[in-house]
Enzyme design. Structure first.
Site, mmCIF file in Angstrom:
data_model
loop_
_atom_site.group_PDB
_atom_site.id
_atom_site.type_symbol
_atom_site.label_atom_id
_atom_site.label_comp_id
_atom_site.label_asym_id
_atom_site.label_seq_id
_atom_site.Cartn_x
_atom_site.Cartn_y
_atom_site.Cartn_z
ATOM 1 N NE ARG A 23 -3.866 -1.996 2.502
ATOM 2 C CZ ARG A 23 -3.706 -2.982 3.381
ATOM 3 N NH1 ARG A 23 -2.704 -2.931 4.251
ATOM 4 N NH2 ARG A 23 -4.548 -3.990 3.428
ATOM 5 C CB CYS A 46 -8.565 -18.689 15.593
ATOM 6 S SG CYS A 46 -7.034 -17.930 16.197
ATOM 7 N NE ARG A 73 -5.115 -6.704 -2.636
ATOM 8 C CZ ARG A 73 -6.155 -7.429 -3.018
ATOM 9 N NH1 ARG A 73 -5.962 -8.589 -3.641
ATOM 10 N NH2 ARG A 73 -7.383 -7.020 -2.787
ATOM 11 C CB VAL A 83 13.024 -19.946 3.935
ATOM 12 C CG1 VAL A 83 14.397 -19.414 4.354
ATOM 13 C CG2 VAL A 83 12.419 -19.055 2.859
#
Length: 466
Positions: A23, A46, A73, A83
């Site tokens: 953003r 959750c 985006r 990783v």
């Protein structure tokens, strides 16, 4: 020339950081590469017990944003990529493509590659505690940390004819999974190492939870250490064994808790705390490393009440950490001040809540305190549906500063803990709490809200204590 931001972990903290940074800076200023070893991203862990239990119909309802939506985006999100090493000196990470690693019969080295970074975010989350017991990896034994875990458990339930479930552990995950299995029509046994369920509560409040669970038909086995998982001739789980007995099981669910997933960080020489989580400053930057940030379940956070560091694995914190990190790596400024330890849960109709310190936490912090416990109702006593609740309050002995609140009750009990969470964050005394202008109408509360009743009683206890 643009900078490159590398993110390890594609769930709440990691992708919140990626989204916030995007953003603030476009792809021509900031390249964002994110690695996620699982099949899903940006989902609500959750919510898994409620999906397993049938309250949520579809898995995808738990997913806030898909990999494709992140890529739209301009975030280079690489799924099923783990990783395996962080090289701090060279500012690079070694990633492994899990779907191609060794699939052609090779040693898999061709599936590994280095990616350099200007800024690094570690959001590796937490891993379920899985004790090294005989049979722990047998078919039918499940953890419930990720959507993959939830899907695997549901697949097992669909294939299993028996209807006996054993849940190992009686913390938040344990009690929520006990409810989920009851909703699925299973006979549920909870094997708990502690004297009472919910060690996040004081023992007297945990006892209320245990009594309520037993009244629901859940078999509670407390002060029992699991010694092994027993299997049948087909290799599948058949029972859970303790020193005192065996508990038949067609499925076993591990709800023992989680630990920070910080193996990579440790190997890279990054600082970890006494609870195993990464240590950061208030900007969520890893201490001593200007180009590395960390957030979510892999970090320790400041407890605003005790002043110590603690590890709390909650999606609320992870999302806030991500927002803070994204702002800072994107050229803005934000901080995460700390937590007061607020958490709520439920098992069937019973609601459970806590915030602040337990008695043993207060003792460990060197605080002298008083406690009070009251019973009240969620609504005016004469109004239909009024339900009982028990509120326990802890305050500093001399000053009356609120230290903690625990609530156990039926409908309308749990979210009242938010009153106490705000009071703790503001550093209020119980005397100040008594004057809080809370909303009142008979369908919502008695004239004196249960939290304020507890505060009044605690004021008296503080004065008597001198």
């Amino acid at each position: 020339m643009s900078e490159r931001l590398v993110i390890i972990g594609g769930d709440a903290a990691g992708m919140s950081a990626a989204s916030q940074a995007r953003r603030l800076k476009g792809p021509d200023e900031l390249e964002i590469v994110a690695f996620e070893r699982g099949h899903f991203t940006s989902y609500s862990a959750c919510g898994i017990p409620y999906w397993v239990g049938g309250d949520v119909d579809e898995r995808d309802e738990l997913i806030a944003r898909s990999p494709e939506e992140h890529r739209e985006r301009d975030i280079d999100l690489r799924m099923r990529t783990e990783v395996v090493r962080i090289d701090v000196d060279e500012q690079r990470v070694l990633a492994r493509d899990l779907d191609s690693n060794g699939s052609d019969g090779s040693d898999g080295s061709d599936a590994e590659y280095w990616t350099s970074y200007d800024k690094l975010v570690i959001a590796t989350g937490a891993r379920p505690v899985r004790p090294p017991l005989a049979g722990i990896d047998a078919p039918g034994v499940h953890g419930v940390q990720t959507l993959d875990d939830g899907q695997s458990l549901l697949d097992t339930l669909r294939r299993t004819e028996g209807r006996r479930a054993v849940v190992v552990g009686a913390g938040y995950i344990g009690v929520e999974m006990a409810e989920a299995m009851m909703n699925r029509g299973y006979e549920v046994t909870v094997v708990n190492r502690g004297a009472q369920p919910m060690s996040t509560l004081d023992a007297d409040m945990g006892r209320l939870v245990g009594e309520a669970m037993a009244g629901m038909g859940i078999r509670m086995v407390n002060e029992a250490e699991v010694t092994k998982i027993l299997t049948g001739e087909d290799g599948r789980v058949r029972a859970v064994a303790t020193e005192d007995g065996e508990y038949p099981a067609d499925v076993v669910i591990l709800g023992i808790g989680v630990r920070p997933e910080t193996g990579l960080a440790r190997e890279a020489g990054l600082p970890v705390g006494t609870h195993g989580g990464l240590l950061t400053d208030r900007a969520m930057r890893v201490r001593g490393h200007d180009t590395i940030w960390a957030g979510g379940d892999c970090v320790e956070v400041l407890d605003l009440v005790s002043g110590s560091e603690r590890h709390i694995a909650l999606g609320t914190h992870a999302n806030k950490h991500g927002q803070v990190i994204g702002s800072n790596v994107g050229g803005g400024y934000a901080t995460f001040p700390g937590v007061v330890g607020t958490a709520v849960s439920k098992v069937c109709e019973l609601e459970i809540a806590r915030t602040g310190l337990r008695e043993k936490d207060a003792k460990a912090a060197g605080l002298q305190y008083v406690t009070t416990t009251i019973e009240s109702t969620s609504r005016a006593g004469y109004y239909p549906g009024a339900a009982l609740m028990t509120v326990k309050m802890i305050a500093e002995r001399r000053t009356g500063r609120l230290l903690g609140v625990q609530i156990v009750g039926r409908e309308g009990a749990a979210k009242r803990v938010d009153i106490a969470a705000v009071a703790l964050t503001a550093g209020m005394t119980v005397d100040q709490m008594v004057s809080l202008d809370l909303g009142y109408a008979p369908p919502f509360s008695p004239v004196w809200d249960p939290v304020l009743v507890a505060a009044r009683k605690t004021v008296t206890a503080v004065r008597k204590a001198g």
